[in-house]
Design a protein around this motif. Sequence first.
Motif, PDB file in Angstrom:
ATOM      1  N   GLY A  26       0.840  -1.203   0.000  1.00  0.00           N
ATOM      2  CA  GLY A  26       0.000   0.000   0.000  1.00  0.00           C
ATOM      3  C   GLY A  26       0.864   1.237   0.000  1.00  0.00           C
ATOM      4  O   GLY A  26       2.036   1.206  -0.370  1.00  0.00           O
ATOM      5  N   THR A  27       0.284   2.329   0.420  1.00  0.00           N
ATOM      6  CA  THR A  27       1.052   3.564   0.454  1.00  0.00           C
ATOM      7  C   THR A  27       1.830   3.644   1.759  1.00  0.00           C
ATOM      8  O   THR A  27       1.411   3.124   2.788  1.00  0.00           O
ATOM      9  N   ASN A  28       2.956   4.286   1.683  1.00  0.00           N
ATOM     10  CA  ASN A  28       3.780   4.541   2.860  1.00  0.00           C
ATOM     11  C   ASN A  28       3.546   5.999   3.258  1.00  0.00           C
ATOM     12  O   ASN A  28       3.893   6.907   2.502  1.00  0.00           O
ATOM     13  N   PRO A  29       2.963   6.247   4.437  1.00  0.00           N
ATOM     14  CA  PRO A  29       2.574   7.617   4.779  1.00  0.00           C
ATOM     15  C   PRO A  29       3.735   8.551   5.078  1.00  0.00           C
ATOM     16  O   PRO A  29       3.521   9.755   5.229  1.00  0.00           O
ATOM     17  N   VAL A  30       4.951   8.028   5.158  1.00  0.00           N
ATOM     18  CA  VAL A  30       6.074   8.892   5.533  1.00  0.00           C
ATOM     19  C   VAL A  30       7.001   9.217   4.362  1.00  0.00           C
ATOM     20  O   VAL A  30       8.027   9.869   4.558  1.00  0.00           O
ATOM     21  N   ILE A  31       6.653   8.796   3.152  1.00  0.00           N
ATOM     22  CA  ILE A  31       7.532   9.095   2.021  1.00  0.00           C
ATOM     23  C   ILE A  31       6.827   9.979   1.001  1.00  0.00           C
ATOM     24  O   ILE A  31       5.607  10.049   0.944  1.00  0.00           O
ATOM     25  N   LEU A  32       7.654  10.665   0.211  1.00  0.00           N
ATOM     26  CA  LEU A  32       7.171  11.487  -0.896  1.00  0.00           C
ATOM     27  C   LEU A  32       7.523  10.796  -2.211  1.00  0.00           C
ATOM     28  O   LEU A  32       8.499  10.034  -2.269  1.00  0.00           O
ATOM     29  N   PRO A  33       6.779  11.053  -3.275  1.00  0.00           N
ATOM     30  CA  PRO A  33       7.116  10.470  -4.574  1.00  0.00           C
ATOM     31  C   PRO A  33       8.501  10.920  -5.043  1.00  0.00           C
ATOM     32  O   PRO A  33       8.916  12.048  -4.782  1.00  0.00           O
ATOM     33  N   LYS A  34       9.218  10.028  -5.703  1.00  0.00           N
ATOM     34  CA  LYS A  34      10.522  10.310  -6.329  1.00  0.00           C
ATOM     35  C   LYS A  34      11.625  10.618  -5.322  1.00  0.00           C
ATOM     36  O   LYS A  34      12.591  11.325  -5.630  1.00  0.00           O
ATOM     37  N   GLY A  35      11.486  10.101  -4.122  1.00  0.00           N
ATOM     38  CA  GLY A  35      12.543  10.307  -3.132  1.00  0.00           C
ATOM     39  C   GLY A  35      13.848   9.653  -3.560  1.00  0.00           C
ATOM     40  O   GLY A  35      13.867   8.672  -4.310  1.00  0.00           O
ATOM     41  N   ILE A  36      14.950  10.201  -3.077  1.00  0.00           N
ATOM     42  CA  ILE A  36      16.280   9.641  -3.335  1.00  0.00           C
ATOM     43  C   ILE A  36      16.725   8.925  -2.061  1.00  0.00           C
ATOM     44  O   ILE A  36      16.569   9.460  -0.963  1.00  0.00           O
ATOM     45  N   ALA A  37      17.263   7.729  -2.211  1.00  0.00           N
ATOM     46  CA  ALA A  37      17.708   6.964  -1.046  1.00  0.00           C
ATOM     47  C   ALA A  37      19.147   6.513  -1.238  1.00  0.00           C
ATOM     48  O   ALA A  37      19.581   6.207  -2.352  1.00  0.00           O
ATOM     49  N   ILE A  38      19.881   6.458  -0.130  1.00  0.00           N
ATOM     50  CA  ILE A  38      21.222   5.889  -0.134  1.00  0.00           C
ATOM     51  C   ILE A  38      21.195   4.618   0.697  1.00  0.00           C
ATOM     52  O   ILE A  38      20.410   4.498   1.644  1.00  0.00           O
ATOM     53  N   ASN A  39      22.011   3.657   0.327  1.00  0.00           N
ATOM     54  CA  ASN A  39      22.069   2.395   1.067  1.00  0.00           C
ATOM     55  C   ASN A  39      22.849   2.616   2.362  1.00  0.00           C
ATOM     56  O   ASN A  39      24.026   2.983   2.316  1.00  0.00           O
ATOM     57  N   PRO A  40      22.226   2.392   3.542  1.00  0.00           N
ATOM     58  CA  PRO A  40      22.904   2.690   4.798  1.00  0.00           C
ATOM     59  C   PRO A  40      23.891   1.618   5.264  1.00  0.00           C
ATOM     60  O   PRO A  40      24.340   1.652   6.411  1.00  0.00           O
ATOM     61  N   ILE A  41      24.220   0.697   4.385  1.00  0.00           N
ATOM     62  CA  ILE A  41      25.307  -0.256   4.654  1.00  0.00           C
ATOM     63  C   ILE A  41      26.500   0.044   3.752  1.00  0.00           C
ATOM     64  O   ILE A  41      27.635   0.128   4.222  1.00  0.00           O
ATOM     65  N   THR A  42      26.247   0.245   2.454  1.00  0.00           N
ATOM     66  CA  THR A  42      27.339   0.512   1.503  1.00  0.00           C
ATOM     67  C   THR A  42      27.528   1.993   1.224  1.00  0.00           C
ATOM     68  O   THR A  42      28.555   2.391   0.665  1.00  0.00           O
ATOM     69  N   TRP A  43      26.522   2.810   1.558  1.00  0.00           N
ATOM     70  CA  TRP A  43      26.559   4.259   1.318  1.00  0.00           C
ATOM     71  C   TRP A  43      26.728   4.587  -0.160  1.00  0.00           C
ATOM     72  O   TRP A  43      27.456   5.488  -0.548  1.00  0.00           O
ATOM     73  N   THR A  44      26.043   3.797  -0.987  1.00  0.00           N
ATOM     74  CA  THR A  44      25.971   4.045  -2.421  1.00  0.00           C
ATOM     75  C   THR A  44      24.506   4.113  -2.816  1.00  0.00           C
ATOM     76  O   THR A  44      23.624   3.701  -2.058  1.00  0.00           O
TER      77      THR A  44
END
Length: 310
Positions: free
Chosen positions: A188-206
């Motif tokens: 379903g929808t995630n109430p805490v995110i916005l469309p087209k968000g950018i994410a970084i991997n918090p293990i590899t930081w890529t």
Amino acid sequence: RAHWLSLPTGAPKRVAVFYLYPTEYVAQAGDPIIGPVNDPTMMAGAQVAFERQAWAFRTFADIYAPYFRQADSAMRAAMPQKEQDKVVAGAPTVDGIAAFEYFIKHYDHGRPFILAGHSIGSNVMANLLAQYMKGHPGVYKRMIAAYVVGYSITPHYLAQNPILKFAKGPDGTGVIVSWNTEAATVDGTNPVILPKGIAINPITWTRGQTVASAAQNLGSIELNPATGGTPMLNPNGSIRRVLNLADAGVNKTKGVVICSTIDPTQPPYFRPGGFPQGVLHTFDYPFYFFDVRANAHARVEHFFASHKGF
């Protein structure tokens, strides 16, 4: 002093952290959407969040954290996105920027600093970056990184604020770092995110979509359900580390980090009445706690190596 959650004392460390906690204000029947800065429930919740999030930085930095007026999350979530933005741009952002200005003037003493937040704290931090840094380039030069976690940084936001840049790797400085965590099963929808968000991997930081295994994770924290989820401590006072718990993979389409190694149907990952099943918002820091610590410390070292004036 009464309006600060954390004001370090003693010999100053060479780096400071300015931290804004997630939503802890819960409006009761008849209460306003924006709570007072000394709301007891908020202050108690802020302490729990501080330990499970900001403590990631405590081994190498002084952590400064103001209390700030917050909007009740349920009342805010019922509003259209533009109205939500307007609410956060009011008292929460006013308080966050005022406290940051006070921190710069009275507590930082010219040190390089890290910004760290979560959820509404990160929303306020994004507003602070957009509104304050443009007019204060000397302060912005001292920013090692901004961990704007649990809130979506979008290409539109970066286009509107061209002096700001999103991290591309593990050691860049003056950059924004952000992710929102979901299970693979969110349908379903995630109430805490916005469309087209950018994410970084918090293990590899890529930012690529290669999955980092739970074995690559430097450690999650063991949470104590009896205290509302504060970290469990070892006899020497250090935080108890859990290995092989959480993997991480960036999903660029959804703009989130997927954790596929936990069971999102079971507590503490799912609680009736809380976030939708699979929305792992409250675990953005705890899952990757020791990775955040190591990454922030690496960015600190890179900053000092490349800025000889400090």
